[in-house]
Design a protein around this motif. Structure first.
Motif, PDB file in Angstrom:
ATOM      1  N   ALA A  84       0.705  -1.029   0.289  1.00  0.00           N
ATOM      2  CA  ALA A  84      -0.280  -0.034  -0.301  1.00  0.00           C
ATOM      3  C   ALA A  84       0.490   1.464   0.223  1.00  0.00           C
ATOM      4  N   ASP A  85       1.739   0.717   1.020  1.00  0.00           N
ATOM      5  CA  ASP A  85       3.109   2.355   1.258  1.00  0.00           C
ATOM      6  C   ASP A  85       3.769   2.843  -0.382  1.00  0.00           C
ATOM      7  N   THR A  86       3.393   1.444  -1.583  1.00  0.00           N
ATOM      8  CA  THR A  86       4.380   1.983  -2.406  1.00  0.00           C
ATOM      9  C   THR A  86       3.851   1.866  -3.730  1.00  0.00           C
ATOM     10  N   ASN A  87       1.983   2.290  -3.105  1.00  0.00           N
ATOM     11  CA  ASN A  87       1.360   2.643  -4.367  1.00  0.00           C
ATOM     12  C   ASN A  87       0.982   1.183  -5.392  1.00  0.00           C
ATOM     13  N   SER A  88       0.712  -0.500  -4.822  1.00  0.00           N
ATOM     14  CA  SER A  88       0.574  -1.355  -5.339  1.00  0.00           C
ATOM     15  C   SER A  88      -0.708  -0.896  -6.089  1.00  0.00           C
ATOM     16  N   TYR A  89      -1.433  -1.764  -7.079  1.00  0.00           N
ATOM     17  CA  TYR A  89      -2.315  -2.266  -7.993  1.00  0.00           C
ATOM     18  C   TYR A  89      -3.364  -2.803  -7.252  1.00  0.00           C
ATOM     19  N   LEU A  99      -3.610 -20.044  -3.551  1.00  0.00           N
ATOM     20  CA  LEU A  99      -3.655 -18.982  -3.361  1.00  0.00           C
ATOM     21  C   LEU A  99      -4.026 -17.915  -2.384  1.00  0.00           C
ATOM     22  N   VAL A 100      -3.169 -18.186  -1.254  1.00  0.00           N
ATOM     23  CA  VAL A 100      -3.605 -17.243  -0.271  1.00  0.00           C
ATOM     24  C   VAL A 100      -3.510 -16.505   0.330  1.00  0.00           C
ATOM     25  N   LEU A 101      -3.033 -15.296  -0.462  1.00  0.00           N
ATOM     26  CA  LEU A 101      -3.788 -13.561  -0.484  1.00  0.00           C
ATOM     27  C   LEU A 101      -3.906 -13.443  -2.143  1.00  0.00           C
ATOM     28  N   GLU A 102      -4.900 -12.643  -2.121  1.00  0.00           N
ATOM     29  CA  GLU A 102      -4.800 -11.823  -2.941  1.00  0.00           C
ATOM     30  C   GLU A 102      -5.991 -10.342  -2.807  1.00  0.00           C
ATOM     31  N   THR A 103      -5.106  -9.119  -3.285  1.00  0.00           N
ATOM     32  CA  THR A 103      -5.393  -8.023  -2.633  1.00  0.00           C
ATOM     33  C   THR A 103      -5.218  -7.028  -3.676  1.00  0.00           C
ATOM     34  N   TYR A 104      -6.203  -6.547  -3.907  1.00  0.00           N
ATOM     35  CA  TYR A 104      -6.448  -4.513  -5.365  1.00  0.00           C
ATOM     36  C   TYR A 104      -6.873  -3.879  -4.207  1.00  0.00           C
ATOM     37  N   PHE A 105      -6.110  -2.805  -4.420  1.00  0.00           N
ATOM     38  CA  PHE A 105      -5.484  -1.878  -4.134  1.00  0.00           C
ATOM     39  C   PHE A 105      -6.480  -0.514  -3.934  1.00  0.00           C
ATOM     40  N   ASP A 106      -7.577   0.068  -4.394  1.00  0.00           N
ATOM     41  CA  ASP A 106      -8.807   1.181  -5.002  1.00  0.00           C
ATOM     42  C   ASP A 106      -8.003   1.899  -5.613  1.00  0.00           C
ATOM     43  N   PRO A 107      -8.029   2.143  -6.720  1.00  0.00           N
ATOM     44  CA  PRO A 107      -9.239   2.186  -7.035  1.00  0.00           C
ATOM     45  C   PRO A 107      -9.333   0.910  -8.360  1.00  0.00           C
ATOM     46  N   TYR A 108      -7.900  -0.020  -8.233  1.00  0.00           N
ATOM     47  CA  TYR A 108      -7.983  -1.320  -8.959  1.00  0.00           C
ATOM     48  C   TYR A 108      -8.756  -1.892  -7.816  1.00  0.00           C
ATOM     49  N   ASP A 109      -8.928  -3.491  -9.333  1.00  0.00           N
ATOM     50  CA  ASP A 109      -9.222  -4.365  -9.112  1.00  0.00           C
ATOM     51  C   ASP A 109      -8.545  -5.858  -9.880  1.00  0.00           C
ATOM     52  N   GLN A 110      -8.911  -6.839 -10.637  1.00  0.00           N
ATOM     53  CA  GLN A 110      -8.483  -7.854 -11.021  1.00  0.00           C
ATOM     54  C   GLN A 110      -8.407  -7.567 -12.468  1.00  0.00           C
ATOM     55  N   ASN A 111      -9.131  -6.719 -12.956  1.00  0.00           N
ATOM     56  CA  ASN A 111      -8.618  -6.499 -14.230  1.00  0.00           C
ATOM     57  C   ASN A 111      -7.989  -5.347 -14.684  1.00  0.00           C
ATOM     58  N   ARG A 370       3.601  -8.611  -7.280  1.00  0.00           N
ATOM     59  CA  ARG A 370       2.815  -7.200  -6.983  1.00  0.00           C
ATOM     60  C   ARG A 370       3.649  -6.439  -8.826  1.00  0.00           C
ATOM     61  N   LEU A 371       2.206  -5.863  -8.557  1.00  0.00           N
ATOM     62  CA  LEU A 371       2.114  -4.213  -9.695  1.00  0.00           C
ATOM     63  C   LEU A 371       1.994  -3.093  -9.537  1.00  0.00           C
ATOM     64  N   GLY A 372       2.624  -2.333  -9.292  1.00  0.00           N
ATOM     65  CA  GLY A 372       1.873  -1.042  -9.023  1.00  0.00           C
ATOM     66  C   GLY A 372       2.698   0.010  -9.820  1.00  0.00           C
ATOM     67  N   ASP A 373       2.417   0.929  -8.852  1.00  0.00           N
ATOM     68  CA  ASP A 373       3.441   2.611  -9.235  1.00  0.00           C
ATOM     69  C   ASP A 373       4.801   1.913  -9.114  1.00  0.00           C
ATOM     70  N   THR A 374       5.549   2.679 -10.614  1.00  0.00           N
ATOM     71  CA  THR A 374       7.080   2.934 -10.976  1.00  0.00           C
ATOM     72  C   THR A 374       7.612   3.648  -9.458  1.00  0.00           C
ATOM     73  N   ARG A 375       8.280   3.086  -8.580  1.00  0.00           N
ATOM     74  CA  ARG A 375       9.109   3.424  -7.362  1.00  0.00           C
ATOM     75  C   ARG A 375      10.381   3.556  -7.788  1.00  0.00           C
ATOM     76  N   THR A 376      11.498   4.574  -7.432  1.00  0.00           N
ATOM     77  CA  THR A 376      12.184   4.440  -7.354  1.00  0.00           C
ATOM     78  C   THR A 376      12.971   4.096  -5.905  1.00  0.00           C
ATOM     79  N   ASP A 377      12.308   4.518  -5.467  1.00  0.00           N
ATOM     80  CA  ASP A 377      12.533   4.131  -3.704  1.00  0.00           C
ATOM     81  C   ASP A 377      12.288   2.444  -3.302  1.00  0.00           C
ATOM     82  N   TRP A 378      12.490   1.605  -4.472  1.00  0.00           N
ATOM     83  CA  TRP A 378      11.441   0.506  -4.504  1.00  0.00           C
ATOM     84  C   TRP A 378      12.476  -0.533  -3.548  1.00  0.00           C
TER      85      TRP A 378
END
Length: 397
Positions: A84-89, A99-111, A370-378
């Motif tokens: 969440a802190d790294t703006n993940s989708y 599949l023990v965890l499947e989490t999507y972060f608003d406003p994104y979903d499985q699509n 993990r898919l999400g925003d590009t982070r240069t502090d990754w």
């Protein structure tokens, strides 16, 4: 063809920051964990206009086995917090057959099908492995002049498929001199003839064989592969891998009006379908009990290459700890920060610039996406270690 919707500066940062001499002017060259640059990859489907379909054949993931985790949000709270802190989708965890965890972060979903940057390279490596297993390429040591007529009697034609796969081709990168008019920037923006640009690449003069991760080398591998299989990449991928693993439709981004997909980035697929690819890697070419790619070839893909023990066939390995992982032997340009060694020493992973990841481990029976925003502090170690640490605690209870 309309170029990428990203600005040229961001485009260079996203898709070429790991090449020598690139993007260091746009991002402070101090350790990337201290940097604070982020931008979204989520709108690729709306922003790219020359997409090619990779036809899927959706089916459920392999049937669950073993025991599901009763409260995954609590077990993986720290990993979810970092995502969440790294703006993940999306954040997905597959462990011991479930599949023990499947989490999507608003406003994104499985699509959501975001720009994955260089994660496409690892898929390209898998497709090349399939072509080797199918006999279209006799062996990874076959010279590429076998397939590229223009280089049949050229020293560049003596480069082997393996050397392309392991980023040890000896070819010089395109120049970044000239600002917006630099050949490398124009190539990535799709304003140069892609095939002609590749065929005009030159060998580095007097250079010893060395590891040098270059986008155009992956694109040359794409050219070699399409010539070898005698059909478009998207069709072969769909028929031989994508549909057999039950994936949904995905998309490639075409360089030219007649096709030729970008092979070093821009494979637009859902998180769950990236998970399927992770399972294919973890299980050495098998998926749901069916052998999709010969196991020996996938094991070769995952093995350490001669010039870089932490790189295989267009895929990364986590055996050796480096606080700052560079993309060339010269340790020039961009690097990826890792705060600690991995908790599993057999990690094999897809690396998309700025934190796009498919992370696999045979010993842990684990895949993380993990898919999400590009982070240069990754922080390359933080997410897998948080997940693995949580699982080790769970195992110990």
């Amino acid at each position: 063809m309309k170029p990428f919707f990203l600005s040229t500066a961001i485009l260079a940062l996203t898709l070429a920051a790991c090449e020598t001499g690139t993007a260091v002017d746009e991002v402070d060259a101090k350790p990337q964990a201290e940097a604070q640059v982020a931008f979204t990859n989520a709108t690729a489907m709306q922003g790219y206009d020359n997409l090619g379909l990779v036809k899927g054949a959706p089916k459920p993931l392999p049937e669950a086995r073993g025991t599901l985790i009763a409260n995954p949000q609590a077990v993986f709270a720290d990993a979810i917090g970092y995502a969440a802190d790294t703006n993940s989708y999306s954040l997905l965890v597959w462990w011991k057959g479930n599949l023990v965890l499947e989490t999507y972060f608003d406003p994104y979903d499985q699509n959501v099908r975001p720009e994955p940057a260089s994660m496409h390279k690892s898929l390209l490596g898998l497709v090349t492995a399939k072509a080797i297993a199918d006999g279209f390429i006799e062996s990874p040591d076959t010279p590429i002049g076998t397939f590229i007529d223009a280089w049949k009697d050229d020293p560049r034609g003596e480069i082997t498929v393996r050397q392309l796969l392991t980023m040890s081709s000896g070819l010089a990168p395109l120049s970044y001199e000239g600002g917006e008019e630099a050949p490398a920037r124009k190539f990535m923006a799709g304003t140069l003839n892609a095939r002609a640009t590749l065929l005009n690449m030159q060998l580095e003069e007097g250079a010893e064989p060395h590891f040098h991760y270059i986008n155009t080398v992956s694109q040359l591998l794409m050219l070699t592969l399409e010539e070898a299989i005698g059909q478009p990449y998207a069709e072969y991928l769909s028929e031989q891998i994508w549909q057999p693993i039950g994936a949904e439709d995905a998309y490639v981004y075409y360089f030219e009006e007649d096709g030729f997909p970008r092979g070093y980035a821009s494979f637009l697929a859902t998180a769950k379908d990236w998970l399927r690819l992770g399972l294919l890697v973890k299980d050495n070419g098998a998926f749901g009990g069916e052998q999709i790619i010969d196991a020996s070839v996938v094991k070769a893909l995952k093995a350490p290459s001669e010039l870089n023990p932490d790189y295989g066939w267009q895929i990364w390995r986590g055996e050796t700890y480096e606080e700052n992982r560079f993309y060339n032997d010269e340790k020039a340009g961009f690097s990826v920060y890792a705060s600690a060694p991995y908790l599993a020493d057999d990690l094999v992973y897809f690396d998309g610039f700025g934190g796009q990841r498919v992370i696999t481990s045979e010993t842990e029976d684990l895949v993380i996406v993990r898919l999400g925003d590009t982070r240069t502090d990754w922080d390359d170690a933080k997410l897998p270690n948080l997940v693995i640490g949580a699982l080790h605690t769970l195992d110990a209870e």
